[in-house]
Design an enzyme around this catalytic site. Structure first.
Site, PDB file in Angstrom:
ATOM      1  N   GLY A  89       0.827  -1.202   0.000  1.00 50.58           N
ATOM      2  CA  GLY A  89       0.000   0.000   0.000  1.00 50.58           C
ATOM      3  C   GLY A  89       0.861   1.252   0.000  1.00 50.58           C
ATOM      4  CB  SER A  90       0.251   4.557   1.549  1.00 49.44           C
ATOM      5  OG  SER A  90      -1.015   4.738   0.944  1.00 49.44           O
ATOM      6  CB  ILE A  91       4.734   1.059   2.843  1.00 49.16           C
ATOM      7  CG1 ILE A  91       3.974   0.843   4.158  1.00 49.16           C
ATOM      8  CG2 ILE A  91       6.229   0.878   3.035  1.00 49.16           C
ATOM      9  CD1 ILE A  91       4.402   1.734   5.283  1.00 49.16           C
TER      10      ILE A  91
END
Length: 585
Positions: free
Chosen positions: A304-306
């Protein structure tokens, strides 16, 4: 006719005798060590049948934490009683007096015993040094006070360390030039598997006596103490783990009822694993059940946004992050009105803090237009695609890998994904087919905290002989530079903004005793809750602390989690508070 029958019968008898003699020769002379399809060692089986023994140490090498605390076993001084004591007159009163129990309690434990017993009372009774000395000074046959190795009742870092087992066929395949016993224990997973050539047992330390057909002593009361003649073995593997930190992080994970996922904590200076927690736990009765053997910190997961951290690094280097540039964060990555997140018009810095998908999808599309391989190239520079565990030559072992179970990450699976703008936009927010291991993400955070230098990750610092002298030390591999110091500092500021920005996704971490910097992430997994339309997600936090003088890199991830599953932020808060107290104790 009668003579022919007699002659025929004689031939049959002769053939039968020849077959019988051949069979006896096979058993006693030819296949004594590899009898039948199961490769049974008849010599060993015969010895076991004629002896009674208690193993004090199985001879396999052992794991220790960075401070020398045993991780897999605990040495305890205990009282061992042999079953033939019930047939003789011995000074049970004196032994009972020394250990603080009644004579009746000692006699009760050997009353029905057929094998040597460790005197116990809700667990082995641990003796003090003076008790050991006094008991052995009595020189009573069949009564021994010894230091015996016991498996820890609660194993910590169990998936990282791994499990052992017996497998005669695999043993022969792995060590074709060695003549190990079929009962030799070997490493199956984890560090036990990686370091098996060093750990594999040589000789057991044990107390042995021979018995007759009824189980009585065959040569009187002569119990032999068998100890390896080589003082250098078994080997000691000194890991980089901190037992107390590992234990507490497992307690925290269980407190929040983490079902699947884990925690990985790195020491930034040495780039070593301090703690590795993976859930679900190993079921000792059925270790292969429910994925308990899997170390999820070494397996690729949807980030995801990592992954926006990588997109941010490229944007900085290619000057796409002008302070005056703004993005419409009230829209989805495909330009539609976002009914969930309406952040309005934001700068690049604020976009990172609130994790605006529109911003980083746009950035990814622009980057791919410059070079369709650029995103993958930066992911590789951060160590997100390759294995990051320590590798190198150790004596005659070339390309030795500490983390044999570690898998590689992935970004694109095809050229279509690299060139199709709609697919690239999904990659920019860590979706589609992007998968990263939690360990590699923690390593990226450590690299950023260090100013852009990428190291390989160690789980073991050294191998020692039994007497404490060094056998081999694993040097820190400083590797290569992931990004420039300038870019690393810009990323550090962005990661801190996620915490200190009033709308930052990790703002709940801003009042902790250590200043934290990091990135949150929520990734769709394509899996759904049974009988519901709710999609399971991966919930992440990845970062480092203290911000001004980084010491720890941390990843907390809840895998295949339901909406109501505890946020990694709550787990991170408890970890940071504990580590601050631990460091200042």
């Amino acid at each position: 006719m009668t003579r022919k029958r007699i002659k025929g019968l004689a031939y049959v008898c002769l053939i039968g005798i020849i077959i019988l003699i051949s069979r006896l020769a096979q058993i006693q002379l030819i296949d004594t060590e590899h009898f039948s399809k199961e490769n049974i060692n008849l010599l060993e089986a015969s010895v076991r049948q004629r002896t009674k023994q208690v193993v004090i140490d199985n001879g396999r090498g052992k794991f220790y934490d960075k401070h020398g605390t045993p991780l897999t076993t605990e040495p305890r001084s205990v009282l061992i009683l042999f079953p033939f004591l019930k047939e003789m007159d011995w000074n049970v009163e004196k032994v009972a007096e020394v250990i603080g129990y009644s004579p009746e309690q000692l006699l009760e434990q050997i009353k029905e015993a057929k094998d040597p017993v460790v005197f116990h009372d809700n667990g082995p009774v641990v003796l003090k040094d003076w008790q050991v000395e006094q008991i052995n000074s009595l020189e009573i046959p069949g009564v021994f006070a010894v230091t015996k190795q016991f498996e820890r009742p609660h194993q910590f870092a169990s998936q990282l360390i791994g499990i052992t087992g017996e497998n005669a066929i695999e043993l022969k395949n792995r060590y074709p030039d060695q003549n190990y016993s079929d009962q030799t224990v070997m490493g199956i997973t984890g560090l036990e598997k990686s370091f098996d050539p060093f750990l594999i047992q040589d000789e057991q330390t044990k107390l042995v006596y021979h018995v007759d057909g009824r189980g009585g002593p065959l040569f009187g009361l002569d119990v032999k103490y068998i100890h390896p003649s080589n003082p250098f073995y078994p080997i000691k593997i000194i890991t980089t783990l901190d037992f107390h930190i590992q234990k507490q992080l497992e307690i925290i994970a269980d407190h929040y009822e983490m079902e699947k996922g884990g925690i990985v904590l790195l020491d930034i200076e040495s780039n070593s694993i301090i703690a590795n927690v993976s859930r679900p736990k190993i079921d000792e009765q059925a270790p292969y059940k429910n994925g308990g053997l899997i170390n999820y910190m070494l397996k690729p997961q949807f980030p995801g946004s990592i992954f926006k951290t990588v997109i941010a690094a490229i944007s900085i280097d290619y000057k796409r992050n002008s302070p005056s540039r703004t993005f419409d964060c009230s829209k989805t990555i495909h330009g539609e009105v976002d009914e969930v997140f309406d952040h309005g018009i934001l700068t690049f810095r604020d976009s990172f803090a609130v994790s605006c998908n529109q911003t980083f999808a746009t950035m990814a599309e622009e980057i791919a237009a410059i070079d369709p391989h650029l995103i993958e190239s930066y992911a590789e520079r951060f160590g997100l695609i390759d294995q990051v565990g320590w590798e190198g030559d150790v004596f005659h072992f070339q390309d030795f890998s500490q983390l044999a179970d570690e898998e590689r990450g992935q970004i694109f699976l095809s050229d279509t994904e690299r060139t199709d703008p709609r697919l690239v936009r999904l990659v920019g927010i860590g979706q589609l087919n992007v998968k990263l291991t939690p360990l590699s993400v923690a390593n990226m955070m450590a690299s950023i905290a260090r100013g852009g230098e990428l190291y390989s990750v160690r789980a073991v610092s050294s191998i020692e002989y039994q007497n404490g002298t060094n056998f081999f030390s694993f040097p820190m591999d400083r590797g290569k530079r992931a990004v420039s110091p300038y870019t690393a500092e810009k990323l550090r500021q962005l990661l801190r903004e996620v915490v200190v920005n009033p709308k930052g996704t990790a703002r709940a971490l801003q009042d902790l005793p250590y200043e934290v910097a990091g990135k949150t992430g929520t990734a769709e997994t394509g899996k759904f809750v049974a009988d519901r339309e709710e999609q399971l997600v991966n919930k992440w936090f990845a970062g480092f602390f203290p911000f001004t003088d980084p010491k720890y890199a941390l990843v907390v991830v809840q895998l295949d989690a339901k909406k109501e599953t505890t946020s990694p932020i709550s787990i991170t808060k408890d970890i940071v508070n504990f580590l601050y107290a631990y460091d200042h104790n």
